[in-house]
Design a protein around this motif. Structure first.
Motif, PDB file in Angstrom:
ATOM      1  N   LEU A 151       0.855  -1.182   0.000  1.00  0.00           N
ATOM      2  CA  LEU A 151       0.000   0.000   0.000  1.00  0.00           C
ATOM      3  C   LEU A 151       0.894   1.235   0.000  1.00  0.00           C
ATOM      4  CD1 LEU A 151      -2.751   1.356   0.198  1.00  0.00           C
ATOM      5  CD2 LEU A 151      -2.698   0.996   2.677  1.00  0.00           C
ATOM      6  N   VAL A 152       0.726   2.082  -1.014  1.00  0.00           N
ATOM      7  CA  VAL A 152       1.570   3.265  -1.167  1.00  0.00           C
ATOM      8  C   VAL A 152       0.815   4.488  -0.664  1.00  0.00           C
ATOM      9  CG1 VAL A 152       2.877   4.691  -2.778  1.00  0.00           C
ATOM     10  CG2 VAL A 152       2.677   2.215  -3.165  1.00  0.00           C
ATOM     11  N   ALA A 153       1.434   5.200   0.275  1.00  0.00           N
ATOM     12  CA  ALA A 153       0.842   6.417   0.831  1.00  0.00           C
ATOM     13  C   ALA A 153       1.829   7.562   0.673  1.00  0.00           C
ATOM     14  CB  ALA A 153       0.491   6.217   2.305  1.00  0.00           C
ATOM     15  N   LYS A 154       1.385   8.603  -0.019  1.00  0.00           N
ATOM     16  CA  LYS A 154       2.199   9.801  -0.174  1.00  0.00           C
ATOM     17  C   LYS A 154       1.653  10.894   0.725  1.00  0.00           C
ATOM     18  CE  LYS A 154       3.426   8.532  -4.913  1.00  0.00           C
ATOM     19  NZ  LYS A 154       3.483   8.951  -6.333  1.00  0.00           N
ATOM     20  N   SER A 205       3.369   7.212  12.503  1.00  0.00           N
ATOM     21  CA  SER A 205       2.502   8.379  12.695  1.00  0.00           C
ATOM     22  C   SER A 205       3.323   9.658  12.768  1.00  0.00           C
ATOM     23  CB  SER A 205       1.674   8.212  13.971  1.00  0.00           C
ATOM     24  OG  SER A 205       0.788   7.116  13.873  1.00  0.00           O
ATOM     25  N   ALA A 206       4.523   9.560  13.325  1.00  0.00           N
ATOM     26  CA  ALA A 206       5.412  10.722  13.346  1.00  0.00           C
ATOM     27  C   ALA A 206       5.838  11.098  11.939  1.00  0.00           C
ATOM     28  CB  ALA A 206       6.636  10.420  14.213  1.00  0.00           C
ATOM     29  N   LEU A 207       6.035  10.098  11.086  1.00  0.00           N
ATOM     30  CA  LEU A 207       6.502  10.345   9.722  1.00  0.00           C
ATOM     31  C   LEU A 207       5.406  10.936   8.839  1.00  0.00           C
ATOM     32  CD1 LEU A 207       8.807  10.001   7.626  1.00  0.00           C
ATOM     33  CD2 LEU A 207       7.862   7.736   7.137  1.00  0.00           C
ATOM     34  N   MET A 208       4.206  10.381   8.929  1.00  0.00           N
ATOM     35  CA  MET A 208       3.132  10.739   8.000  1.00  0.00           C
ATOM     36  C   MET A 208       2.025  11.577   8.627  1.00  0.00           C
ATOM     37  SD  MET A 208       4.212   9.315   5.224  1.00  0.00           S
ATOM     38  CE  MET A 208       2.777   9.429   4.149  1.00  0.00           C
ATOM     39  N   GLY A 209       1.979  11.650   9.949  1.00  0.00           N
ATOM     40  CA  GLY A 209       0.866  12.281  10.643  1.00  0.00           C
ATOM     41  C   GLY A 209      -0.080  11.215  11.182  1.00  0.00           C
ATOM     42  N   ARG A 210      -0.558  11.408  12.398  1.00  0.00           N
ATOM     43  CA  ARG A 210      -1.373  10.375  13.035  1.00  0.00           C
ATOM     44  C   ARG A 210      -2.686  10.158  12.295  1.00  0.00           C
ATOM     45  NH1 ARG A 210      -5.385  10.099  16.758  1.00  0.00           N
ATOM     46  NH2 ARG A 210      -5.422  12.378  16.950  1.00  0.00           N
ATOM     47  N   ARG A 251      -3.343  10.708   9.165  1.00  0.00           N
ATOM     48  CA  ARG A 251      -3.061  10.071   7.879  1.00  0.00           C
ATOM     49  C   ARG A 251      -2.822   8.570   8.071  1.00  0.00           C
ATOM     50  NH1 ARG A 251      -3.897   9.874   2.449  1.00  0.00           N
ATOM     51  NH2 ARG A 251      -1.971   9.719   1.216  1.00  0.00           N
ATOM     52  N   MET A 252      -2.085   8.192   9.115  1.00  0.00           N
ATOM     53  CA  MET A 252      -1.816   6.775   9.332  1.00  0.00           C
ATOM     54  C   MET A 252      -3.061   6.024   9.789  1.00  0.00           C
ATOM     55  SD  MET A 252       1.050   6.233   8.120  1.00  0.00           S
ATOM     56  CE  MET A 252       0.888   4.476   8.427  1.00  0.00           C
ATOM     57  N   GLN A 253      -3.945   6.679  10.507  1.00  0.00           N
ATOM     58  CA  GLN A 253      -5.221   6.037  10.836  1.00  0.00           C
ATOM     59  C   GLN A 253      -6.008   5.768   9.551  1.00  0.00           C
ATOM     60  OE1 GLN A 253      -6.239   4.800  13.613  1.00  0.00           O
ATOM     61  NE2 GLN A 253      -5.314   5.897  15.333  1.00  0.00           N
ATOM     62  N   GLU A 254      -5.931   6.701   8.600  1.00  0.00           N
ATOM     63  CA  GLU A 254      -6.577   6.515   7.298  1.00  0.00           C
ATOM     64  C   GLU A 254      -5.933   5.361   6.529  1.00  0.00           C
ATOM     65  OE1 GLU A 254      -7.054   8.953   3.044  1.00  0.00           O
ATOM     66  OE2 GLU A 254      -6.078   9.892   4.772  1.00  0.00           O
ATOM     67  N   VAL A 255      -4.599   5.324   6.536  1.00  0.00           N
ATOM     68  CA  VAL A 255      -3.872   4.252   5.841  1.00  0.00           C
ATOM     69  C   VAL A 255      -4.246   2.891   6.418  1.00  0.00           C
ATOM     70  CG1 VAL A 255      -1.571   3.263   5.468  1.00  0.00           C
ATOM     71  CG2 VAL A 255      -1.944   5.720   5.132  1.00  0.00           C
ATOM     72  N   TYR A 256      -4.261   2.779   7.729  1.00  0.00           N
ATOM     73  CA  TYR A 256      -4.544   1.496   8.355  1.00  0.00           C
ATOM     74  C   TYR A 256      -6.012   1.100   8.185  1.00  0.00           C
ATOM     75  CZ  TYR A 256       0.013   0.496  10.367  1.00  0.00           C
ATOM     76  OH  TYR A 256       1.339   0.152  10.524  1.00  0.00           O
ATOM     77  N   ALA A 257      -6.906   2.069   8.203  1.00  0.00           N
ATOM     78  CA  ALA A 257      -8.319   1.758   7.958  1.00  0.00           C
ATOM     79  C   ALA A 257      -8.500   1.197   6.546  1.00  0.00           C
ATOM     80  CB  ALA A 257      -9.173   3.004   8.159  1.00  0.00           C
ATOM     81  N   HIS A 258      -7.797   1.781   5.586  1.00  0.00           N
ATOM     82  CA  HIS A 258      -7.853   1.276   4.204  1.00  0.00           C
ATOM     83  C   HIS A 258      -7.273  -0.134   4.137  1.00  0.00           C
ATOM     84  CE1 HIS A 258      -7.661   1.692  -0.263  1.00  0.00           C
ATOM     85  NE2 HIS A 258      -6.637   0.852  -0.114  1.00  0.00           N
ATOM     86  N   ALA A 259      -6.142  -0.351   4.809  1.00  0.00           N
ATOM     87  CA  ALA A 259      -5.508  -1.671   4.785  1.00  0.00           C
ATOM     88  C   ALA A 259      -6.422  -2.733   5.384  1.00  0.00           C
ATOM     89  CB  ALA A 259      -4.184  -1.622   5.548  1.00  0.00           C
TER      90      ALA A 259
END
Length: 343
Positions: free
Chosen positions: A29-32, A310-315, A317-325
């Motif tokens: 999963l690619v997240a920019k 979460s430090a790298l991408m924002g908390r 944003r990472m909640q969004e990434v993990y919800a998608h995953a």
């Protein structure tokens, strides 16, 4: 920050108990950065998301069979080696530790013995192994691969894990947990990356069992990381700095490589040679200096590693990434799928 801010619900059926076959067949999963759409891809697509001149940084540590089962007198005990002290001594977490006292002899399989010398504040012991054979030889005879508890609790360790839980870069003995992001790589994928103008470098961080310890405090300020030993050579540091100066990005393969690179970096982003322990704990608000992206697996809720991404991408944003995953059935944890994070 409150630890519960890093919680999420994860269905247990998404915990991967075996790796993808072949290794580079895993999903990615690619997240920019910003609000760019998430991209469902595969690990084999990695070259298309990187640029000529980028450098992937791998951890070349090798996992040792650090899980031991044995006896202290009539009592059954278990030991998970955590960190090397010297040639014959290791710090270890002990199962059934209430039956062990300083000075006790522990007897493991294959005639391997150790003395529980010192009990540490965290409950672990310093173990001194008996005999003249190198400890690595003793472990090959008596030990098992130290699978993470979320896998070992679901199925027994077997001989296949000796191959599966080792990366293709594994050279230097000393880890008790695999740098799992690199488990996805194959010689074919590495060749494709090279053909695309993407370089690779290695460093060494001997991952300790502390990576699996839960965060037991309510606030991140109260959590203390276990120290792990690592090294970056002067030659490697020079090549990474030159690549970045030429416009290339430093992409860490795994949180272990990232933590060592950040430990070795000056405030201006220059990566220095490094040899020693690091206990760096990265949470939101941290300013990254050495890396420009991260390839990593999907981590535990409320874990130090989810705090790091979460430090790298924002908390949020990472909640969004993990919800998608989760919604798209990505496989989680050490044997699971991958993510590519490009802030």
């Amino acid at each position: 920050m409150r630890v519960d801010l890093f919680d999420f619900d994860l269905p247990t059926e998404l915990i991967a108990l075996r790796p993808a076959k072949p290794r580079d067949a895993a999903r990615m999963l690619v997240a920019k950065g910003g609000d760019q759409p998430l991209i469902d891809a595969g690990v084999r697509d990695l070259p298309s998301f990187l640029r000529v001149g980028d450098v992937l940084v791998f951890n070349d540590t090798r996992v040792i069979p650090a899980q031991l089962e044995g006896m202290r007198g009539e009592a059954k005990i278990g030991a998970t080696l955590h960190k090397r002290i010297d040639l014959r001594r290791w710090q270890a977490f002990i199962r059934n530790a209430k039956r062990v006292r300083e000075g006790d002899q522990l007897v493991f399989g294959g005639g391997v013995t150790a003395i529980a010398e010192t009990r540490h504040d965290d409950g672990s012991y310093s173990l001194c192994f008996g005999g003249d054979e190198p400890v690595e030889v003793l472990l090959e005879r008596a030990g098992r691969m130290p699978l993470p508890p979320y896998i070992a609790g679901k199925r027994p360790t077997d001989e296949q894990d000796r191959e599966d839980y080792q990366t293709m870069f594994a050279e230097k003995d000393g880890a008790v947990a695999a740098p799992t992001a690199a488990l996805h790589f194959t010689p074919q994928l590495l060749a494709a990356l090279k053909d695309a103008g993407i370089r690779s470098e290695t460093l060494t961080l001997h991952v300790g069992a502390g990576t699996f310890l839960p965060v037991k405090v309510d606030d991140t300020d109260d959590h203390r990381m276990h120290a792990e030993w690592g090294t970056i050579s002067e030659e490697t540091a020079d090549r990474l700095n030159a690549a970045r100066a030429a416009g290339g990005r430093i992409i860490s393969v795994g949180t272990t490589s990232l933590r060592l690179l950040e430990s070795a970096a000056r405030d201006d982003g220059t990566i220095m040679p490094f040899e020693g322990d690091t206990s760096i704990f990265i949470t939101p608000g941290y300013r990254f200096k050495a890396i420009d992206g991260l390839m990593t697996n999907f981590h535990l809720p409320k874990s130090t590693l989810f705090m790091l991404v979460s430090a790298l991408m924002g908390r949020e944003r990472m909640q969004e990434v993990y919800a998608h995953a989760i919604a798209n059935s990505y496989r989680f944890y050490s044997y699971g799928d991958s993510s590519l994070l490009l802030p």
